[in-house]
Structures are given as structure tokens and as C-alpha cells.
Design an enzyme around this catalytic site. Structure first.
Site, PDB file in Angstrom:
ATOM      1  N   SER A 122     -28.836  40.712  64.083  1.00  0.00           N
ATOM      2  CA  SER A 122     -29.974  40.683  63.163  1.00  0.00           C
ATOM      3  C   SER A 122     -29.511  41.156  61.782  1.00  0.00           C
ATOM      4  O   SER A 122     -28.444  40.760  61.314  1.00  0.00           O
ATOM      5  CB  SER A 122     -31.118  41.549  63.708  1.00  0.00           C
ATOM      6  OG  SER A 122     -32.248  41.444  62.882  1.00  0.00           O
TER       7      SER A 122
ATOM      8  N   TYR B 218     -35.713  35.084  54.951  1.00  0.00           N
ATOM      9  CA  TYR B 218     -34.635  35.613  55.788  1.00  0.00           C
ATOM     10  C   TYR B 218     -35.051  36.919  56.456  1.00  0.00           C
ATOM     11  O   TYR B 218     -34.865  37.102  57.670  1.00  0.00           O
ATOM     12  CB  TYR B 218     -33.391  35.837  54.935  1.00  0.00           C
ATOM     13  CG  TYR B 218     -32.198  36.378  55.686  1.00  0.00           C
ATOM     14  CD1 TYR B 218     -31.504  35.578  56.580  1.00  0.00           C
ATOM     15  CD2 TYR B 218     -31.763  37.687  55.486  1.00  0.00           C
ATOM     16  CE1 TYR B 218     -30.412  36.073  57.277  1.00  0.00           C
ATOM     17  CE2 TYR B 218     -30.665  38.187  56.166  1.00  0.00           C
ATOM     18  CZ  TYR B 218     -29.995  37.379  57.063  1.00  0.00           C
ATOM     19  OH  TYR B 218     -28.911  37.874  57.748  1.00  0.00           O
TER      20      TYR B 218
END
Length: 277
Positions: free
Chosen positions: A133, A147
Site C-alpha cells: 500500500s 491514488y
């Protein structure tokens, strides 16, 4: 017995590429995947690495690749969900088609690949799923809303997976890097385009500065990042959550501070206009 590792998003210049060589160097059998195999050309002939074409946005392709590896090796011990793409620009001006593309690559790909490997891991009562992540999945910044939101979803998905995979003795690890030296900004800049009639045209320099924020001298090398991930993935016991790379310490601190103070700080950091000459 050597571990069988499937890694997504292994194009040269990214962290997936270096993770392949790191795991292979530790004796693992690595299946390096990318949509375009040509972008992994430098991995050809490397001991313990096999290249496979994989588009993580296509259900059938994901299932086909996973099943072929299991048929050949008998198992997949470690899945690393690394494939993804960055996106920069004002949140409400990024084309919806581009947002869908990012969400498909950054969120749904995790579910596709994990769903494909879990039955095989559950049958053996053994396996590890590693989701890559980002620190912005916890603390967002201006100009990276698409994003950041995709990584926030990846964070939540990983927490639920960690709980729901317990009955099958399958571990789930969440890795949230800060700045790592890769070609992520270069790739994003090639796709970036501020709309001609943008309400934020005066902030173009700020957006570009944010785009390249992860590529600073203090950023961690992709090789060092790969070493940390490999150590954690191969360990008998590892914490669910890990963070590293530039800005990771301050982002960890931000989680303990008043949220609006942090958001105000982020806005001032990435939206301060250069003085007019």
C-alpha cells in the site's frame, strides 16, 4: 523446501522488480509477472525466476496464471500484491475513466489475485499474502487524491483479509512504504495532464512538486525495501503492519495528531504558491 512466490507488477524500475531478485537470491522460486513481459527482460535467465504475462485487471488471466503455477509447483506459498499505478492531479478534475483504471489496478487487483490463491492456501492451511500500500493511504495529500483513496481502500481490504483468512492459517501482511526510489513519478508524469480549463492552473508547479515528492535524496532504495519485505514475508512471525521509506516516520506521527491540523499542514506543504516576480 524452497518457497514459491508470485509477485505482481514486476516491470523494471519498480519495487516489484527488485523484490523478484531479492526473493530469488534467498532461494525462493519466483514467478515474476507484468502485463508486458518485455518490461521484465533483465530478469530473463536469472536463477529461480520465471517470467509470466499477467494483467491483474482481467479476472480470467489472474485465475489462469495462478492455476498454472499451482499445477506446476503444487502450491503458492507467498503472494505479493504489488501491481498498481500512481495518479496525480486535482481530485475533481481527474477523468473518471482514469480513476476507474487506477482503482482497478490498485484495489480490485488485490481482490482478484487473493481470491485466486486463497483456496489453494486454505487447502494446505498455509500461506502468506502481502499487500503493498502506501503511507498516503492513511494520510492523504493534495493532488494525489485518487491514488491516496485507492491505497486507503487497500488498507481497509487488508485489515478485513487479515481477519477472514485466520481460519485457514493464511497470514496477511500490509506494507505501507513512504518514499522509495523508483520510476513511479516518471511513469505518472508521462500520463499527467492538467485540463486546459482547470480551476487549479495556478497550482501546476505545486502538483508537479507533489508528483516527485517520493523521489528525494533521503528516499529508501528499492533494493533496501525489497530486503525488508522479503525478511518479513519469509519469517515465521511478522507484524501485520509495517512502514518504511522517506516520510514514513512523520506520517506515523501524523496519525496521532488532530486530523484537521494534519490536513491543514498537508495543504500548506503542497499548495504554497511561489511568490510572483
Amino acid at each position: 523446501m524452497s518457497q514459491v512466490v508470485l509477485i505482481t507488477g514486476c516491470s523494471e524500475g519498480g519495487i516489484g522488480f527488485t523484490m523478484c531478485t531479492e526473493f530469488a537470491g534467498r532461494g525462493c522460486k519466483v514467478y515474476a509477472t507484468a502485463r508486458n513481459v518485455a518490461k521484465m527482460k533483465k530478469l530473463e535467465g536469472v536463477a529461480n525466476i520465471e517470467l509470466m504475462a499477467l494483467d491483474v485487471t482481467v479476472d480470467a488471466n489472474v485465475i489462469e496464471v495462478v492455476d498454472s503455477i499451482v499445477k506446476k509447483e503444487g502450491r503458492i506459498d507467498i503472494l505479493i500484491n504489488n501491481a498498481g499505478m500512481a495518479c496525480f492531479g486535482p481530485l475533481l478534475e481527474v477523468p473518471v475513466s482514469q480513476i476507474q483504471e487506477v482503482y482497478d489496478a490498485n484495489i480490485l487487483s488485490i481482490i482478484r489475485a487473493s481470491r485466486a490463491v486463497l483456496p489453494h492456501m486454505a487447502e494446505r492451511k498455509s500461506g502468506t499474502i502481502v499487500n503493498i500500500s502506501s503511507v498516503v493511504g492513511e494520510i492523504p495529500t493534495p493532488w494525489a487524491g485518487v491514488y491516496a483513496s485507492s491505497k486507503a481502500a487497500a488498507h481497509s481490504i487488508s485489515e478485513v483479509m487479515q481477519m477472514e483468512c485466520r481460519p485457514f492459517n493464511v497470514k496477511v501482511l500490509l506494507i505501507c512504504p513512504g518514499g522509495i526510489k523508483t520510476n513511479v513519478a516518471q511513469n505518472a508524469s508521462a500520463r499527467f495532464e492538467l485540463q486546459p480549463n482547470s480551476l487549479y492552473s495556478q497550482y501546476l508547479d505545486c502538483i508537479v512538486r507533489r508528483m516527485w515528492a517520493s523521489q528525494v535524496p533521503s528516499s529508501m532504495t528499492a533494493e533496501d525495501f525489497a530486503k525488508i519485505v522479503a525478511t518479513k514475508a519469509l519469517a515465521a512471525k511478522s507484524p501485520f503492519y509495517s512502514t518504511m521509506g522517506s516520510y514514513s516516520t512523520i506520517f506515523a506521527l501524523f496519525k496521532w495528531l488532530p486530523r484537521m491540523w494534519v490536513l491543514n499542514y498537508m495543504w500548506k506543504s503542497y499548495a504554497t504558491l511561489a511568490p510572483k516576480k
